[in-house]
Scaffold this active site. Structure first.
Site, PDB file in Angstrom:
ATOM      1  N   SER A 103       0.831  -1.200   0.000  1.00 36.43           N
ATOM      2  CA  SER A 103       0.000   0.000   0.000  1.00 36.43           C
ATOM      3  C   SER A 103       0.873   1.261   0.000  1.00 36.43           C
ATOM      4  O   SER A 103       1.683   1.447  -0.898  1.00 36.43           O
ATOM      5  CB  SER A 103      -0.956  -0.052   1.188  1.00 36.43           C
ATOM      6  OG  SER A 103      -2.009   0.868   1.038  1.00 36.43           O
ATOM      7  N   HIS A 255      -7.333  -6.022  -0.072  1.00 35.10           N
ATOM      8  CA  HIS A 255      -6.178  -5.122  -0.089  1.00 35.10           C
ATOM      9  C   HIS A 255      -5.037  -5.624   0.802  1.00 35.10           C
ATOM     10  O   HIS A 255      -3.868  -5.396   0.504  1.00 35.10           O
ATOM     11  CB  HIS A 255      -6.635  -3.731   0.383  1.00 35.10           C
ATOM     12  CG  HIS A 255      -5.551  -2.691   0.377  1.00 35.10           C
ATOM     13  ND1 HIS A 255      -4.941  -2.253  -0.790  1.00 35.10           N
ATOM     14  CD2 HIS A 255      -4.970  -1.994   1.394  1.00 35.10           C
ATOM     15  CE1 HIS A 255      -4.032  -1.337  -0.488  1.00 35.10           C
ATOM     16  NE2 HIS A 255      -4.029  -1.163   0.827  1.00 35.10           N
TER      17      HIS A 255
END
Length: 281
Positions: A103, A255
């Site tokens: 991320s 994610h």
């Protein structure tokens, strides 16, 4: 001289940085792990346990997250975070590393590849942040209001750790108390919210396409097909802009790849290393 496992703090770039260093006497390959926004080294705990058996590993709590210090003098820009990581690796005498970024950590990795490409032989980007703009000026100006950090704290309390994990994970069944407490722990003190307020001011936008296209380091992009934070289309665009990259999509995955798919991520990393070494031979 043999290096021994060490977990602790080093004063780097005018701030105390928390790190976990796991040497491996049988391997000269070093992985440097950089976590995402509102996260810490904790997010890599499963991947670290796999990697350290075969490789040397350095995992870093990027300021102001995790156990790293929160400092009113520190500049929380991506460029400065990248420079802090670079100086930390220098203090360990590390060269030619493979960077793994999840991320926001992926954006820090890309900054390092842009600033000092000679440091990395390759990189693995897990649902990497990319193409995000700088905060809008009204928000930056509002952040100077006294006690604005309490609004940041209120926002965080309202969304909550469990809700954030549900948004980041496709498989909600793996959420347990250990995971919730691990992500919650760094946010129990007010100083993190003061630092996050500074980050709102300091964080520049992600690297633009014309800079990404200059990066030549071989990059493996791993993405979840149900990523709601950094949708797959971001990974596809990043794959086009990085001239030496490969994109692999993991099915039924969100994610938080290091939480949901540590074993698969580990296998893809090993394959990537093996293919790269065969191409170099």
């Amino acid at each position: 001289m043999e290096q021994t496992e060490s977990i602790g703090y080093l004063p780097i770039n005018n701030i105390n940085v928390y790190y976990e260093f796991y040497p491996n006497q049988t391997s000269d390959k070093t992985f440097v792990l950089l976590h995402g926004f509102l996260s810490s080294t904790f997010t890599f705990r499963h991947l670290i346990s796999l990697l350290k058996k075969e490789y040397q590993v350095l995992s870093v709590d990027l300021p102001p997250f995790g156990k790293s210090a929160k400092c009113n003098q520190y500049v929380y820009s991506y460029k400065n975070l990248a420079q802090t990581v670079i100086k930390l690796t220098e203090s360990f005498g590390l060269k030619k590393m493979t960077f793994i970024g999840h991320s926001m950590g992926g954006q820090i990795v890309l900054n390092i590849l842009h600033m000092m490409p000679e440091l990395a032989d390759k990189a693995i980007l897990l649902c990497s942040s990319a193409y995000l703009k700088r905060s809008k000026l009204p928000l930056i100006l509002t952040s100077y209001i006294p006690y604005f950090h309490l609004f940041v704290k209120y926002w965080f309390a309202r969304t909550g750790v469990k809700k954030n994990l549900q948004d980041a994970l496709y498989n909600h069944s793996i959420i347990n108390d250990e995971m919730i407490n691990g992500y919650l722990q760094p946010f129990l003190e007010d100083d993190i919210f003061v630092a996050l307020t500074r980050m709102i001011r300091h964080r520049e936008g992600d690297l633009p396409a014309e800079v990404l296209q200059q990066i030549k380091t071989p990059c493996l992009l791993l993405w979840g097909d149900h990523d709601n934070s950094m949708p797959l289309k971001v990974g596809e665009k990043l794959n086009k802009d990085l001239v030496n990259s490969e994109l692999i999509v993991l099915k039924e995955t969100g994610h938080a790849l290091p939480e949901e798919r540590p074993n698969e991520v580990y296998e893809y990393i090993k394959n990537f290393l093996g293919n790269f070494q065969m191409a170099a031979d």
